[in-house]
Enzyme design. Structure first.
Site, PDB file in Angstrom:
ATOM      1  N   SER A  16       0.853  -1.182   0.000  1.00  0.00           N
ATOM      2  CA  SER A  16       0.000   0.000   0.000  1.00  0.00           C
ATOM      3  C   SER A  16       0.889   1.232   0.000  1.00  0.00           C
ATOM      4  CB  SER A  16      -0.888  -0.018   1.248  1.00  0.00           C
ATOM      5  OG  SER A  16      -1.616   1.189   1.348  1.00  0.00           O
ATOM      6  N   LYS A  53      -1.123  -1.108  -4.342  1.00  0.00           N
ATOM      7  CA  LYS A  53      -2.291  -0.283  -3.994  1.00  0.00           C
ATOM      8  C   LYS A  53      -1.838   1.155  -3.858  1.00  0.00           C
ATOM      9  CE  LYS A  53      -4.739   0.257   0.363  1.00  0.00           C
ATOM     10  NZ  LYS A  53      -5.475  -0.464   1.426  1.00  0.00           N
ATOM     11  N   LYS A  74      -2.925   5.020  -2.920  1.00  0.00           N
ATOM     12  CA  LYS A  74      -3.928   5.861  -2.267  1.00  0.00           C
ATOM     13  C   LYS A  74      -4.293   6.997  -3.208  1.00  0.00           C
ATOM     14  CE  LYS A  74      -4.082   4.083   1.973  1.00  0.00           C
ATOM     15  NZ  LYS A  74      -5.316   3.601   2.606  1.00  0.00           N
ATOM     16  N   ASP A 107      -7.103   3.081  -3.494  1.00  0.00           N
ATOM     17  CA  ASP A 107      -7.854   3.174  -2.230  1.00  0.00           C
ATOM     18  C   ASP A 107      -8.157   4.648  -1.965  1.00  0.00           C
ATOM     19  OD1 ASP A 107      -8.967   2.974   0.288  1.00  0.00           O
ATOM     20  OD2 ASP A 107      -7.200   2.115   1.263  1.00  0.00           O
ATOM     21  N   GLU A 158     -11.066   0.765  -3.697  1.00  0.00           N
ATOM     22  CA  GLU A 158     -11.413   0.511  -2.294  1.00  0.00           C
ATOM     23  C   GLU A 158     -12.066   1.743  -1.688  1.00  0.00           C
ATOM     24  OE1 GLU A 158      -7.925  -0.807  -0.166  1.00  0.00           O
ATOM     25  OE2 GLU A 158      -8.882  -0.665   1.792  1.00  0.00           O
ATOM     26  N   ASP A 174     -13.871  -1.306   2.710  1.00  0.00           N
ATOM     27  CA  ASP A 174     -12.973  -1.359   3.874  1.00  0.00           C
ATOM     28  C   ASP A 174     -13.757  -0.755   5.047  1.00  0.00           C
ATOM     29  OD1 ASP A 174     -11.085  -0.762   5.850  1.00  0.00           O
ATOM     30  OD2 ASP A 174      -9.608   0.153   4.537  1.00  0.00           O
ATOM     31  N   LYS A 183     -10.159  -6.389   7.885  1.00  0.00           N
ATOM     32  CA  LYS A 183      -9.166  -5.964   8.875  1.00  0.00           C
ATOM     33  C   LYS A 183      -9.645  -6.491  10.213  1.00  0.00           C
ATOM     34  CE  LYS A 183      -7.589  -1.740   6.599  1.00  0.00           C
ATOM     35  NZ  LYS A 183      -7.741  -0.272   6.546  1.00  0.00           N
ATOM     36  N   GLY A 236      -4.348  -3.709   6.074  1.00  0.00           N
ATOM     37  CA  GLY A 236      -3.340  -3.397   7.084  1.00  0.00           C
ATOM     38  C   GLY A 236      -3.634  -2.065   7.739  1.00  0.00           C
TER      39      GLY A 236
HETATM   40  O1  OSB Z   1      -7.311   2.243   4.252  1.00  0.00           O
HETATM   41  O2  OSB Z   1      -6.208   0.464   4.151  1.00  0.00           O
HETATM   42  C1  OSB Z   1      -6.336   1.597   4.605  1.00  0.00           C
HETATM   43  C2  OSB Z   1      -3.336   2.528   6.766  1.00  0.00           C
HETATM   44  C3  OSB Z   1      -3.954   3.206   7.798  1.00  0.00           C
HETATM   45  C4  OSB Z   1      -5.312   3.394   7.750  1.00  0.00           C
HETATM   46  C5  OSB Z   1      -6.051   2.883   6.685  1.00  0.00           C
HETATM   47  C6  OSB Z   1      -5.436   2.176   5.667  1.00  0.00           C
HETATM   48  C7  OSB Z   1      -4.043   2.021   5.700  1.00  0.00           C
HETATM   49  C8  OSB Z   1      -3.270   1.357   4.662  1.00  0.00           C
HETATM   50  C9  OSB Z   1      -1.914   0.815   5.052  1.00  0.00           C
HETATM   51  O3  OSB Z   1      -3.613   1.287   3.499  1.00  0.00           O
HETATM   52  C10 OSB Z   1      -1.791  -0.635   4.874  1.00  0.00           C
HETATM   53  C11 OSB Z   1      -0.540  -1.161   5.541  1.00  0.00           C
HETATM   54  O4  OSB Z   1      -0.586  -1.484   6.753  1.00  0.00           O
HETATM   55  O5  OSB Z   1       0.477  -1.262   4.861  1.00  0.00           O
HETATM   56 MG    MG Z   2      -8.481   1.094   2.940  1.00  0.00          MG
END
Ligand code: OSB
Ligand code: MG
Length: 380
Positions: free
Chosen positions: A139, A165, A167, A192, A217, A242, A266, A294
């Site tokens: 991510s 992934k 953001k 995401d 996402e 999510d 999660k 995560g």
């Molecule tokens: O939306 O998946 C998410 C991290 C913090 C809060 C929300 C998200 C995330 C990540 C990080 O995408 C995923 C990781 O732990 O590498």
């Molecule tokens: Mg997410």
């Protein structure tokens, strides 16, 4: 299965610093406190869980402080000194508290670890996982420019990650995705949005369809499953939820409404491993793939994520990058490592990693021991 009785819970609140800031549509993280929950049973076995919170309530409503408060005043008093026959029972023991899923998950996962150790089983085996290795994705936070993002994606593709992934947020979406797609025409790529859009953005989101994304996402509100169903009818890119899925019931309703085609599970967000397994099974029975999300966890949360991902319907690589992607030095021994996009599922009892006590002590900012069920609040 040997039953478990917890005699003491130690709440270790640690201050962690990520190796690099991580930016999402709702803010940037670098330092965060998390509470590492150590549940100790009558025979002295320690099981570990983690509050997968951050310091601010921007992803969901919980923070590390609220989770610690819930654990101390409500959740731990309910489970301490009780005979627990099976770890799946813990979820129901905690439903008297509304929501606060991450807090519940921190103690629930610690008890799963105790059960696994007490019964001399790897956690993956205790939950019914058959995989011995899992596929891993990366991510990537929002970068300052599309060029910078392309550079990062290049590093991670090179390292072997099996899903990328990215953001996105309004102002950092189409250009970024287009640049990555051009540079990596075949990369398994997804976006995401962390709830950054509304239904007014349908035409804009439709433009993502041309980039052959594995999924988008959580494009819409953090608590929505209705508008997502409307959006999914309008766009070709599969929607993955999510933030909106907090329970088996949420998942059931989302599938029934057609709000998504994929679910990110999660453990913290859904209140623990028991509920994660139930959502996994529901999705499997409905032909809906899942993957493990995560929360920038320490090695303890990461270990639980890896064990969960050993279940068969985790067919899409998860956000379970190795320790070195987050921390200079993790708090577990050995650290989580990845080889060509694969992480081995631990085969030792419980979560299969030792906590590095010396490192833990160095990072601890607050430590509290709970040994009685006494609390200021009458517990129903
Ligand atoms: O939306 O998946 C998410 C991290 C913090 C809060 C929300 C998200 C995330 C990540 C990080 O995408 C995923 C990781 O732990 O590498
Ligand atoms: Mg997410």
């Amino acid at each position: 299965m040997k039953p478990v009785k917890i005699k003491e819970v130690v709440l270790h609140t640690v201050k962690m610093r990520l190796i690099a800031p991580f930016t999402t549509s709702f803010g940037t993280f670098q330092e965060k406190h998390v509470c590492l929950v150590e549940a100790i049973d009558e025979s002295g076995i320690s099981g570990w869980g983690e509050t997968t919170t951050s310091d601010e309530p921007y992803y969901n409503e919980e923070t590390t402080h609220t989770a610690v408060y819930m654990l101390k005043d409500f959740l731990i008093p309910r489970i301490i000194h009780k005979t627990i026959k099976h770890p799946l029972d813990v979820h129901d023991m905690l439903t008297f508290v509304r929501r606060n899923q991450i807090a519940k998950s921190a103690i629930e996962t610690a008890i799963w670890d105790v059960f696994a150790k007490k019964n001399n089983l790897p956690l993956s085996e205790l939950i019914g996982g058959m995989k011995t290795e899992i596929e891993v994705g990366k991510s990537i936070g929002i970068q300052e420019s599309p060029e910078k993002l392309v550079e990062k994606v290049g590093e991670y593709v090179e390292e072997g990650f099996q899903k990328i992934k990215v953001k996105i947020a309004p102002g950092a979406d189409l250009d970024y995705i287009e640049a990555v797609r051009k540079a990596f025409p075949d990369a398994p790529l997804m976006a995401d949005a962390n709830s950054a859009y509304t239904l007014n953005d349908i035409e804009h989101l439709k433009k993502l369809d041309q980039y052959n994304l594995m999924m988008i996402e959580q494009p819409l509100a953090h608590d929505d499953i209705i508008d997502h169903a409307t959006l999914q009818k309008e766009i070709q890119t599969p929607v993955c939820l999510d933030e909106s899925i907090h329970s088996f019931e949420d998942a059931r309703k989302a599938l029934q409404l057609g709000s998504c085609q994929i679910i990110n599970i999660k453990i913290g967000r859904v209140g623990g491993l028991g509920e994660s397994i139930r959502i996994h099974d529901l999705c499997r029975d409905n032909g809906v793939p899942v993957w493990c999300g995560g929360m920038l966890e320490t090695g303890i949360g990461r270990a639980h994520n890896i064990a969960l991902t050993s279940l068969s319907n985790f067919t899409i690589p998860g956000d379970t990058a190795p320790s070195s992607h987050y921390w200079d030095e993790d708090i577990i021994k050995p650290e989580v490592t990845m080889d060509l996009g694969i992480i081995q599922v631990q085969s030792g009892p419980g979560i299969g990693f030792e906590v590095n006590r010396e490192k833990l002590e160095r990072l601890t900012v607050e430590k509290e021991r709970i040994t009685t069920a006494e609390t200021l609040h009458p517990i129903p």
